[in-house]
Write a protein that holds these residues in place. Structure first.
Motif, PDB file in Angstrom:
ATOM      1  N   LYS A 268       0.837  -1.192   0.000  1.00  0.00           N
ATOM      2  CA  LYS A 268       0.000   0.000   0.000  1.00  0.00           C
ATOM      3  C   LYS A 268       0.875   1.246   0.000  1.00  0.00           C
ATOM      4  CE  LYS A 268      -0.491   0.501   5.022  1.00  0.00           C
ATOM      5  NZ  LYS A 268      -1.447   0.660   6.155  1.00  0.00           N
ATOM      6  N   ASP A 269       0.301   2.349  -0.454  1.00  0.00           N
ATOM      7  CA  ASP A 269       0.992   3.641  -0.395  1.00  0.00           C
ATOM      8  C   ASP A 269       1.069   4.114   1.054  1.00  0.00           C
ATOM      9  OD1 ASP A 269       1.400   3.982  -3.189  1.00  0.00           O
ATOM     10  OD2 ASP A 269      -0.691   4.586  -3.409  1.00  0.00           O
ATOM     11  N   ILE A 270       2.108   4.912   1.347  1.00  0.00           N
ATOM     12  CA  ILE A 270       2.222   5.544   2.655  1.00  0.00           C
ATOM     13  C   ILE A 270       2.195   7.058   2.465  1.00  0.00           C
ATOM     14  CG2 ILE A 270       3.327   3.591   3.774  1.00  0.00           C
ATOM     15  CD1 ILE A 270       6.020   4.853   3.329  1.00  0.00           C
ATOM     16  N   SER A 271       2.432   7.811   3.535  1.00  0.00           N
ATOM     17  CA  SER A 271       2.132   9.243   3.511  1.00  0.00           C
ATOM     18  C   SER A 271       2.961  10.044   2.512  1.00  0.00           C
ATOM     19  CB  SER A 271       2.321   9.840   4.910  1.00  0.00           C
ATOM     20  OG  SER A 271       3.681   9.766   5.321  1.00  0.00           O
ATOM     21  N   GLN A 272       4.209   9.653   2.286  1.00  0.00           N
ATOM     22  CA  GLN A 272       5.051  10.436   1.395  1.00  0.00           C
ATOM     23  C   GLN A 272       4.902   9.987  -0.057  1.00  0.00           C
ATOM     24  OE1 GLN A 272       6.703  13.255   2.502  1.00  0.00           O
ATOM     25  NE2 GLN A 272       5.348  12.652   4.184  1.00  0.00           N
ATOM     26  N   PRO A 273       4.736  10.935  -0.983  1.00  0.00           N
ATOM     27  CA  PRO A 273       4.500  10.589  -2.389  1.00  0.00           C
ATOM     28  C   PRO A 273       5.580   9.673  -2.949  1.00  0.00           C
ATOM     29  CG  PRO A 273       4.165  12.941  -2.019  1.00  0.00           C
ATOM     30  CD  PRO A 273       4.749  12.397  -0.751  1.00  0.00           C
ATOM     31  N   GLY A 274       5.151   8.625  -3.641  1.00  0.00           N
ATOM     32  CA  GLY A 274       6.081   7.700  -4.279  1.00  0.00           C
ATOM     33  C   GLY A 274       6.636   6.630  -3.366  1.00  0.00           C
ATOM     34  N   GLN A 275       6.352   6.712  -2.065  1.00  0.00           N
ATOM     35  CA  GLN A 275       6.829   5.693  -1.131  1.00  0.00           C
ATOM     36  C   GLN A 275       5.686   4.757  -0.756  1.00  0.00           C
ATOM     37  OE1 GLN A 275       9.293   7.054   2.129  1.00  0.00           O
ATOM     38  NE2 GLN A 275       9.977   8.849   0.985  1.00  0.00           N
ATOM     39  N   TYR A 276       6.042   3.520  -0.440  1.00  0.00           N
ATOM     40  CA  TYR A 276       5.002   2.524  -0.178  1.00  0.00           C
ATOM     41  C   TYR A 276       5.529   1.405   0.719  1.00  0.00           C
ATOM     42  CZ  TYR A 276       7.624   0.458  -4.091  1.00  0.00           C
ATOM     43  OH  TYR A 276       8.631  -0.002  -4.914  1.00  0.00           O
ATOM     44  N   ALA A 277       4.587   0.774   1.401  1.00  0.00           N
ATOM     45  CA  ALA A 277       4.903  -0.421   2.173  1.00  0.00           C
ATOM     46  C   ALA A 277       4.872  -1.617   1.239  1.00  0.00           C
ATOM     47  CB  ALA A 277       3.889  -0.590   3.294  1.00  0.00           C
ATOM     48  N   CYS A 278       5.822  -2.509   1.414  1.00  0.00           N
ATOM     49  CA  CYS A 278       5.887  -3.721   0.607  1.00  0.00           C
ATOM     50  C   CYS A 278       5.207  -4.878   1.327  1.00  0.00           C
ATOM     51  CB  CYS A 278       7.339  -4.092   0.324  1.00  0.00           C
ATOM     52  SG  CYS A 278       8.265  -2.848  -0.603  1.00  0.00           S
ATOM     53  N   ASN A 279       4.849  -5.901   0.579  1.00  0.00           N
ATOM     54  CA  ASN A 279       4.320  -7.124   1.184  1.00  0.00           C
ATOM     55  C   ASN A 279       5.394  -7.868   1.958  1.00  0.00           C
ATOM     56  OD1 ASN A 279       1.477  -7.321   0.226  1.00  0.00           O
ATOM     57  ND2 ASN A 279       2.459  -7.221  -1.773  1.00  0.00           N
ATOM     58  N   GLU A 280       6.654  -7.658   1.576  1.00  0.00           N
ATOM     59  CA  GLU A 280       7.752  -8.435   2.143  1.00  0.00           C
ATOM     60  C   GLU A 280       8.109  -8.002   3.562  1.00  0.00           C
ATOM     61  OE1 GLU A 280       7.462  -8.986  -2.007  1.00  0.00           O
ATOM     62  OE2 GLU A 280       7.700  -7.120  -0.897  1.00  0.00           O
ATOM     63  N   LYS A 281       8.385  -8.963   4.411  1.00  0.00           N
ATOM     64  CA  LYS A 281       8.837  -8.727   5.779  1.00  0.00           C
ATOM     65  C   LYS A 281      10.060  -9.592   6.058  1.00  0.00           C
ATOM     66  CE  LYS A 281       4.173  -7.768   7.493  1.00  0.00           C
ATOM     67  NZ  LYS A 281       3.134  -8.174   8.474  1.00  0.00           N
ATOM     68  N   VAL A 282      10.882  -9.125   6.996  1.00  0.00           N
ATOM     69  CA  VAL A 282      12.113  -9.844   7.343  1.00  0.00           C
ATOM     70  C   VAL A 282      12.249  -9.910   8.859  1.00  0.00           C
ATOM     71  CG1 VAL A 282      13.291  -9.128   5.216  1.00  0.00           C
ATOM     72  CG2 VAL A 282      13.501  -7.733   7.295  1.00  0.00           C
ATOM     73  N   THR A 283      13.280 -10.604   9.296  1.00  0.00           N
ATOM     74  CA  THR A 283      13.662 -10.635  10.703  1.00  0.00           C
ATOM     75  C   THR A 283      14.967  -9.862  10.864  1.00  0.00           C
ATOM     76  OG1 THR A 283      12.608 -12.779  11.110  1.00  0.00           O
ATOM     77  CG2 THR A 283      14.361 -12.138  12.620  1.00  0.00           C
TER      78      THR A 283
ATOM     79  N   LEU B 105      10.050  -1.187   3.153  1.00  0.00           N
ATOM     80  CA  LEU B 105       9.415  -0.075   2.453  1.00  0.00           C
ATOM     81  C   LEU B 105      10.117   0.160   1.124  1.00  0.00           C
ATOM     82  CD1 LEU B 105       8.788   2.597   5.244  1.00  0.00           C
ATOM     83  CD2 LEU B 105       7.376   0.649   4.591  1.00  0.00           C
ATOM     84  N   GLY B 106       9.366   0.572   0.120  1.00  0.00           N
ATOM     85  CA  GLY B 106       9.926   0.877  -1.188  1.00  0.00           C
ATOM     86  C   GLY B 106       9.761   2.355  -1.504  1.00  0.00           C
ATOM     87  N   PRO B 107      10.423   2.812  -2.556  1.00  0.00           N
ATOM     88  CA  PRO B 107      11.238   2.045  -3.502  1.00  0.00           C
ATOM     89  C   PRO B 107      12.628   1.741  -2.961  1.00  0.00           C
ATOM     90  CG  PRO B 107      11.209   4.358  -4.120  1.00  0.00           C
ATOM     91  CD  PRO B 107      10.286   4.229  -2.943  1.00  0.00           C
ATOM     92  N   LEU B 108      13.446   1.097  -3.778  1.00  0.00           N
ATOM     93  CA  LEU B 108      14.800   0.742  -3.375  1.00  0.00           C
ATOM     94  C   LEU B 108      15.628   1.991  -3.092  1.00  0.00           C
ATOM     95  CD1 LEU B 108      15.472  -2.092  -5.977  1.00  0.00           C
ATOM     96  CD2 LEU B 108      14.917  -2.376  -3.552  1.00  0.00           C
ATOM     97  N   ARG B 109      16.574   1.868  -2.195  1.00  0.00           N
ATOM     98  CA  ARG B 109      17.468   2.958  -1.805  1.00  0.00           C
ATOM     99  C   ARG B 109      18.895   2.663  -2.277  1.00  0.00           C
ATOM    100  NH1 ARG B 109      15.900   6.009   2.885  1.00  0.00           N
ATOM    101  NH2 ARG B 109      13.664   6.427   2.729  1.00  0.00           N
ATOM    102  N   LYS B 110      19.756   3.678  -2.175  1.00  0.00           N
ATOM    103  CA  LYS B 110      21.167   3.495  -2.507  1.00  0.00           C
ATOM    104  C   LYS B 110      21.881   2.645  -1.460  1.00  0.00           C
ATOM    105  CE  LYS B 110      21.739   7.831  -5.074  1.00  0.00           C
ATOM    106  NZ  LYS B 110      22.480   9.128  -5.142  1.00  0.00           N
ATOM    107  N   GLN B 111      21.405   2.705  -0.219  1.00  0.00           N
ATOM    108  CA  GLN B 111      22.023   1.948   0.864  1.00  0.00           C
ATOM    109  C   GLN B 111      20.938   1.414   1.784  1.00  0.00           C
ATOM    110  OE1 GLN B 111      25.026   4.106   3.033  1.00  0.00           O
ATOM    111  NE2 GLN B 111      25.423   2.439   4.476  1.00  0.00           N
ATOM    112  N   THR B 112      21.085   0.157   2.164  1.00  0.00           N
ATOM    113  CA  THR B 112      20.107  -0.465   3.058  1.00  0.00           C
ATOM    114  C   THR B 112      20.105   0.237   4.416  1.00  0.00           C
ATOM    115  OG1 THR B 112      20.217  -2.618   1.968  1.00  0.00           O
ATOM    116  CG2 THR B 112      19.529  -2.597   4.271  1.00  0.00           C
TER     117      THR B 112
END
Length: 221
Positions: free
Chosen positions: A66-81, A95-102
């Motif tokens: 789903k989209d989140i508050s900031q334009p162009g950013q979104y929550a992904c279905n994927e989750k990790v530990t 959260l997406g989109p991809l970044r230059k650094q994790t």
């Protein structure tokens, strides 16, 4: 006399309604704006492209939830530990989109559970930040840096700056009413054409002040 009382009451009600509409930016206001909407940011992470496959498998691409508050950013279905020297926390959303650094963003209470000591930083300021391990369904990666506690901040579009009388990088204080009210200090103003107006607090701050994320709070300094 009755007509005068009715007229005064109408004017009072009209003024209150107009002020409320202006506060929520439904209409414009000639006065300086003060109130900003609250968003509560739970623990999450942003991934760089090179770390997606090691965590989720060869050729994998993140999927939008789903989209989140900031334009162009979104929550992904994927989750990790995420894992530290003393513990793990499961179901941390990407959260997406991809970044230059994790980048892994947690609250101070999360840090204690994990046994890590992340600095309070603005997003993207990762030099010398805490190490952490990320575990996905297909593998794990260990970061030598990348874990932070996000600073309190307010996203603003350049059009908001004059209306609120603030500047990029300024530290402000925000007032909270209620049973657990008080003053939230050291809130950083962040300005970009990519931003929409929103104040971001982590879950520790929100819980400390009894906030739910449905409030509009005034900047007081």
């Amino acid at each position: 006399m009755k007509d005068q009382v009715n007229q005064a009451l109408i004017e009072k009600i009209t003024k209150a309604v107009m002020e409320e509409l202006a506060k929520h930016q439904i209409i414009g206001s000639s006065e300086q704006k003060t109130h900003v909407p609250v968003g509560i940011s739970a623990r999450h992470l942003h991934l760089q492209k090179e770390h997606v496959e090691p965590l989720f498998g060869k050729g994998y691409e993140l999927t939008k939830f789903k989209d989140i508050s900031q334009p162009g950013q979104y929550a992904c279905n994927e989750k990790v530990t995420i894992k530290g020297p003393r513990g793990t926390i499961e179901n941390v959303r990407v959260l997406g989109p991809l970044r230059k650094q994790t980048q892994v963003e947690i609250a101070a209470s999360d840090a204690r559970k994990l046994g890590v000591s992340p600095p309070v930083r603005s997003s993207g300021n990762l030099a010398g930040s805490a190490p952490i391990t990320i575990i996905g369904p297909k593998g794990a990666i260990s970061l030598t840096e990348g874990c932070i506690i996000a600073d309190r901040h307010i996203h603003m579009h350049p059009n908001d700056v004059a209306a609120y009388g603030v500047r990029d990088g300024q530290k402000v204080s925000v007032l909270v009413d209620g049973e657990k009210g008080g003053v939230i200090g050291q809130v950083t103003i962040r300005v970009s054409e990519r931003y929409a107006l929103d104040m971001h607090l982590d879950t520790d701050d929100a819980n400390a002040f009894g906030l739910t994320g449905n409030e509009w709070l005034p900047i007081i300094s």
